[in-house]
Design a protein around this motif. Sequence first.
Motif, PDB file in Angstrom:
ATOM      1  N   SER A   1       0.863  -1.175   0.000  1.00 36.80           N
ATOM      2  CA  SER A   1       0.000   0.000   0.000  1.00 36.80           C
ATOM      3  C   SER A   1       0.902   1.229   0.000  1.00 36.80           C
ATOM      4  CB  SER A   1      -0.912   0.016   1.219  1.00 36.80           C
ATOM      5  OG  SER A   1      -0.161   0.263   2.388  1.00 36.80           O
ATOM      6  N   PHE A   2       0.307   2.388  -0.272  1.00 36.79           N
ATOM      7  CA  PHE A   2       1.094   3.617  -0.277  1.00 36.79           C
ATOM      8  C   PHE A   2       1.583   3.971   1.127  1.00 36.79           C
ATOM      9  CE2 PHE A   2      -1.328   4.516  -4.247  1.00 36.79           C
ATOM     10  CZ  PHE A   2      -0.227   4.528  -5.086  1.00 36.79           C
ATOM     11  N   SER A   3       0.920   3.443   2.138  1.00 36.08           N
ATOM     12  CA  SER A   3       1.330   3.770   3.505  1.00 36.08           C
ATOM     13  C   SER A   3       2.475   2.891   4.002  1.00 36.08           C
ATOM     14  CB  SER A   3       0.133   3.659   4.456  1.00 36.08           C
ATOM     15  OG  SER A   3      -0.324   2.331   4.502  1.00 36.08           O
ATOM     16  N   GLU A   4       2.776   1.788   3.300  1.00 36.75           N
ATOM     17  CA  GLU A   4       3.866   0.921   3.729  1.00 36.75           C
ATOM     18  C   GLU A   4       5.201   1.572   3.368  1.00 36.75           C
ATOM     19  OE1 GLU A   4       4.935  -3.780   3.801  1.00 36.75           O
ATOM     20  OE2 GLU A   4       4.274  -2.991   1.877  1.00 36.75           O
ATOM     21  N   THR A   5       6.056   1.751   4.365  1.00 35.52           N
ATOM     22  CA  THR A   5       7.350   2.402   4.145  1.00 35.52           C
ATOM     23  C   THR A   5       8.345   1.413   3.526  1.00 35.52           C
ATOM     24  OG1 THR A   5       8.272   1.803   6.295  1.00 35.52           O
ATOM     25  CG2 THR A   5       6.964   3.855   6.180  1.00 35.52           C
ATOM     26  N   PRO A   6       9.398   1.936   2.878  1.00 41.62           N
ATOM     27  CA  PRO A   6      10.429   1.036   2.348  1.00 41.62           C
ATOM     28  C   PRO A   6      11.033   0.143   3.440  1.00 41.62           C
ATOM     29  CG  PRO A   6      10.686   3.204   1.388  1.00 41.62           C
ATOM     30  CD  PRO A   6       9.622   3.322   2.456  1.00 41.62           C
ATOM     31  N   ASN A   7      11.213   0.673   4.632  1.00 39.21           N
ATOM     32  CA  ASN A   7      11.742  -0.125   5.736  1.00 39.21           C
ATOM     33  C   ASN A   7      10.802  -1.281   6.066  1.00 39.21           C
ATOM     34  OD1 ASN A   7      13.856  -0.339   7.911  1.00 39.21           O
ATOM     35  ND2 ASN A   7      11.999  -0.233   9.164  1.00 39.21           N
ATOM     36  N   GLU A   8       9.493  -1.020   6.098  1.00 35.12           N
ATOM     37  CA  GLU A   8       8.523  -2.075   6.387  1.00 35.12           C
ATOM     38  C   GLU A   8       8.527  -3.136   5.288  1.00 35.12           C
ATOM     39  OE1 GLU A   8       5.230   0.448   8.964  1.00 35.12           O
ATOM     40  OE2 GLU A   8       5.154   0.532   6.781  1.00 35.12           O
ATOM     41  N   VAL A   9       8.692  -2.709   4.029  1.00 39.47           N
ATOM     42  CA  VAL A   9       8.774  -3.661   2.919  1.00 39.47           C
ATOM     43  C   VAL A   9       9.967  -4.587   3.121  1.00 39.47           C
ATOM     44  CG1 VAL A   9       9.186  -3.918   0.436  1.00 39.47           C
ATOM     45  CG2 VAL A   9       7.639  -2.129   1.256  1.00 39.47           C
TER      46      VAL A   9
END
Length: 140
Positions: free
Chosen positions: A23-31
């Motif tokens: 989703s757009f709210s998922e940060t690169p770190n979370e990915v």
Amino acid sequence: MPDLRTIEIDFDVHKIIELERSSFSETPNEVLRRLLKVNGASSAPKVVPDTNAGRPWAGKGVTLPHGTDLRMEYNGRRYTGTIDNGEWVVEGERFKSPSAAAGGVALTKDGKRTNLDGWIYWYAKRPGDTDWVSIKQLRR
């Protein structure tokens, strides 16, 4: 707050991270935490199919069983979903067709909704399949 570090990555790695965002709210770190299975990783919300219903979706001679995984890429972004009780569930929204699903979630570079022929964009992995297949190929 976690101790964050800056790292340099090349454009190809950046593109992959962006394509993997749920989703757009998922940060690169979370990915990266999710992909690398780091403890405490947040998992993207996934719609769990209703196992009591189990109706397949059918259209234009193609039948996708309940629980079929879906994915498409548009404008540098990957969208995922599933067939749940005869409907396309993508990004938490329910749709009746591949084109409605594609147009309902995909955004232009200007951030606007667009009309898309979902038969061109969507790929499916049916329960028991090991590979993704273009739904357009299933019409043949």
